[in-house]
Design a protein around this motif. Structure first.
Motif, PDB file in Angstrom:
ATOM      1  N   LEU A 186     -53.244   5.628  -4.673  1.00 45.53           N
ATOM      2  CA  LEU A 186     -52.301   4.610  -4.218  1.00 45.53           C
ATOM      3  C   LEU A 186     -52.654   4.075  -2.829  1.00 45.53           C
ATOM      4  CD1 LEU A 186     -48.994   6.213  -5.515  1.00 45.53           C
ATOM      5  CD2 LEU A 186     -50.252   4.281  -6.506  1.00 45.53           C
ATOM      6  N   ASP A 187     -53.054   4.951  -1.924  1.00 44.62           N
ATOM      7  CA  ASP A 187     -53.407   4.520  -0.571  1.00 44.62           C
ATOM      8  C   ASP A 187     -54.593   3.569  -0.561  1.00 44.62           C
ATOM      9  OD1 ASP A 187     -51.352   6.062   0.456  1.00 44.62           O
ATOM     10  OD2 ASP A 187     -52.669   7.601   1.323  1.00 44.62           O
ATOM     11  N   HIS A 188     -55.526   3.789  -1.471  1.00 46.42           N
ATOM     12  CA  HIS A 188     -56.745   2.979  -1.497  1.00 46.42           C
ATOM     13  C   HIS A 188     -56.713   1.881  -2.552  1.00 46.42           C
ATOM     14  CE1 HIS A 188     -59.228   5.185   1.419  1.00 46.42           C
ATOM     15  NE2 HIS A 188     -58.521   6.233   1.041  1.00 46.42           N
ATOM     16  N   GLY A 189     -55.681   1.864  -3.399  1.00 46.62           N
ATOM     17  CA  GLY A 189     -55.642   0.886  -4.486  1.00 46.62           C
ATOM     18  C   GLY A 189     -56.829   1.049  -5.415  1.00 46.62           C
ATOM     19  N   LEU A 190     -57.196   2.294  -5.638  1.00 50.30           N
ATOM     20  CA  LEU A 190     -58.403   2.624  -6.401  1.00 50.30           C
ATOM     21  C   LEU A 190     -58.033   3.533  -7.565  1.00 50.30           C
ATOM     22  CD1 LEU A 190     -61.551   2.458  -6.367  1.00 50.30           C
ATOM     23  CD2 LEU A 190     -61.517   4.527  -4.972  1.00 50.30           C
ATOM     24  N   PRO A 191     -58.415   3.170  -8.776  1.00 48.72           N
ATOM     25  CA  PRO A 191     -58.077   4.054  -9.894  1.00 48.72           C
ATOM     26  C   PRO A 191     -58.807   5.396  -9.798  1.00 48.72           C
ATOM     27  CG  PRO A 191     -59.356   2.159 -10.670  1.00 48.72           C
ATOM     28  CD  PRO A 191     -59.143   1.979  -9.202  1.00 48.72           C
ATOM     29  N   ILE A 192     -58.050   6.457 -10.034  1.00 51.35           N
ATOM     30  CA  ILE A 192     -58.627   7.796 -10.094  1.00 51.35           C
ATOM     31  C   ILE A 192     -58.135   8.444 -11.382  1.00 51.35           C
ATOM     32  CG2 ILE A 192     -58.837  10.069  -9.040  1.00 51.35           C
ATOM     33  CD1 ILE A 192     -58.249   8.776  -6.329  1.00 51.35           C
ATOM     34  N   ALA A 193     -59.064   8.766 -12.250  1.00 53.13           N
ATOM     35  CA  ALA A 193     -58.741   9.487 -13.480  1.00 53.13           C
ATOM     36  C   ALA A 193     -58.634  10.967 -13.135  1.00 53.13           C
ATOM     37  CB  ALA A 193     -59.812   9.246 -14.539  1.00 53.13           C
ATOM     38  N   ASN A 194     -57.451  11.526 -13.309  1.00 51.99           N
ATOM     39  CA  ASN A 194     -57.216  12.920 -12.944  1.00 51.99           C
ATOM     40  C   ASN A 194     -57.407  13.810 -14.166  1.00 51.99           C
ATOM     41  OD1 ASN A 194     -56.370  15.397 -12.055  1.00 51.99           O
ATOM     42  ND2 ASN A 194     -54.503  14.655 -11.104  1.00 51.99           N
ATOM     43  N   ALA A 195     -58.527  14.498 -14.197  1.00 56.17           N
ATOM     44  CA  ALA A 195     -58.818  15.454 -15.269  1.00 56.17           C
ATOM     45  C   ALA A 195     -58.930  16.859 -14.680  1.00 56.17           C
ATOM     46  CB  ALA A 195     -60.084  15.063 -16.014  1.00 56.17           C
ATOM     47  N   ILE A 196     -57.982  17.183 -13.818  1.00 58.45           N
ATOM     48  CA  ILE A 196     -57.866  18.555 -13.343  1.00 58.45           C
ATOM     49  C   ILE A 196     -56.944  19.257 -14.329  1.00 58.45           C
ATOM     50  CG2 ILE A 196     -57.119  20.100 -11.497  1.00 58.45           C
ATOM     51  CD1 ILE A 196     -57.773  17.855  -9.503  1.00 58.45           C
ATOM     52  N   LEU A 197     -57.531  20.071 -15.172  1.00 61.47           N
ATOM     53  CA  LEU A 197     -56.752  20.774 -16.198  1.00 61.47           C
ATOM     54  C   LEU A 197     -55.822  21.790 -15.546  1.00 61.47           C
ATOM     55  CD1 LEU A 197     -59.565  21.616 -18.792  1.00 61.47           C
ATOM     56  CD2 LEU A 197     -58.036  19.641 -18.769  1.00 61.47           C
ATOM     57  N   THR A 198     -54.607  21.861 -16.032  1.00 61.38           N
ATOM     58  CA  THR A 198     -53.654  22.893 -15.610  1.00 61.38           C
ATOM     59  C   THR A 198     -53.201  23.588 -16.887  1.00 61.38           C
ATOM     60  OG1 THR A 198     -51.889  21.231 -15.640  1.00 61.38           O
ATOM     61  CG2 THR A 198     -52.900  21.728 -13.517  1.00 61.38           C
ATOM     62  N   VAL A 199     -53.694  24.796 -17.082  1.00 59.06           N
ATOM     63  CA  VAL A 199     -53.499  25.482 -18.361  1.00 59.06           C
ATOM     64  C   VAL A 199     -52.999  26.909 -18.148  1.00 59.06           C
ATOM     65  CG1 VAL A 199     -55.228  24.069 -19.554  1.00 59.06           C
ATOM     66  CG2 VAL A 199     -55.939  26.163 -18.410  1.00 59.06           C
ATOM     67  N   GLU A 200     -52.483  27.465 -19.214  1.00 62.51           N
ATOM     68  CA  GLU A 200     -51.968  28.830 -19.189  1.00 62.51           C
ATOM     69  C   GLU A 200     -53.066  29.883 -19.284  1.00 62.51           C
ATOM     70  OE1 GLU A 200     -48.741  29.755 -18.771  1.00 62.51           O
ATOM     71  OE2 GLU A 200     -48.254  27.629 -18.492  1.00 62.51           O
ATOM     72  N   ASN A 201     -54.167  29.546 -19.988  1.00 64.71           N
ATOM     73  CA  ASN A 201     -55.197  30.553 -20.220  1.00 64.71           C
ATOM     74  C   ASN A 201     -56.543  29.882 -20.496  1.00 64.71           C
ATOM     75  OD1 ASN A 201     -55.232  29.865 -23.100  1.00 64.71           O
ATOM     76  ND2 ASN A 201     -53.260  30.939 -23.185  1.00 64.71           N
ATOM     77  N   LEU A 202     -57.573  30.701 -20.540  1.00 64.15           N
ATOM     78  CA  LEU A 202     -58.933  30.213 -20.754  1.00 64.15           C
ATOM     79  C   LEU A 202     -59.072  29.490 -22.095  1.00 64.15           C
ATOM     80  CD1 LEU A 202     -61.857  30.060 -19.762  1.00 64.15           C
ATOM     81  CD2 LEU A 202     -62.237  32.319 -20.804  1.00 64.15           C
ATOM     82  N   GLU A 203     -58.420  29.990 -23.120  1.00 62.89           N
ATOM     83  CA  GLU A 203     -58.518  29.369 -24.442  1.00 62.89           C
ATOM     84  C   GLU A 203     -58.006  27.928 -24.421  1.00 62.89           C
ATOM     85  OE1 GLU A 203     -57.077  32.480 -23.915  1.00 62.89           O
ATOM     86  OE2 GLU A 203     -58.914  33.521 -24.513  1.00 62.89           O
ATOM     87  N   GLN A 204     -56.903  27.683 -23.710  1.00 66.28           N
ATOM     88  CA  GLN A 204     -56.388  26.315 -23.603  1.00 66.28           C
ATOM     89  C   GLN A 204     -57.380  25.422 -22.861  1.00 66.28           C
ATOM     90  OE1 GLN A 204     -52.530  26.508 -21.758  1.00 66.28           O
ATOM     91  NE2 GLN A 204     -51.502  27.163 -23.643  1.00 66.28           N
TER      92      GLN A 204
END
Length: 160
Positions: free
Chosen positions: A113-131
């Protein structure tokens, strides 16, 4: 481009052709088996969408909390049409998961938002390694597609 098929609605759409785009990627090394797969899938999809390898910069950082700072450094250069955040946060037994997930996500959004630049956020937040393993390729591909689509969309909107 404007789409007249919607009656009076002025719809703006874009095609997924990344041949003229410059993309920056920041990859967290923590949970490297997962983040390496995310990066591989992301890079492969970017190439499929026409982004030239010479127009992609990949920066690696220690973990998800460091991703926003590296994204900010790339955004400050003004060389990029879109950025991509890659990481993997797996829930543990302490509050640390929430801290890292919330702060890294908020940082990514703020920089976008500060830069007006698209950022695709693919930081996974998961319960376990399998997910994480179940999502690593799909989310890497999705991140590439989102980055290209949003870069082209913003370009189209600026011209409209």
């Amino acid at each position: 481009m404007k789409n007249a098929d919607k009656g009076d609605l002025d719809a703006i759409t874009s095609q997924l052709n990344g041949k003229k785009l410059r993309i920056g990627i920041v990859q967290a090394r923590w949970n490297a088996d997962i983040t390496d797969s995310l990066a591989e899938a992301c890079l492969g999809e970017l190439m499929q969408l026409g982004v030239k390898a010479k127009n992609v910069t990949l920066v690696q950082v220690p973990g998800a909390l460091e991703v926003p700072l590296a994204l900010q450094a790339l955004a400050d250069r003004s060389d990029y049409d879109a950025l991509i955040a890659l990481g993997c946060i797996i829930r543990g037994e302490t509050y640390h998961f929430e801290l890292v997930a919330n702060e890294s996500g908020a940082g990514v959004t703020r920089i976008s938002l500060d830069h007006g630049l698209p950022i695709a956020n693919a930081i996974l937040t998961v319960e376990n390694l399998e997910q994480a393993q179940a999502r690593q390729v799909e989310k890497g591909v999705d991140a590439a597609r989102v980055a290209v689509e949003m870069a082209l969309l913003l370009e189209t909107m600026a011209e409209a």
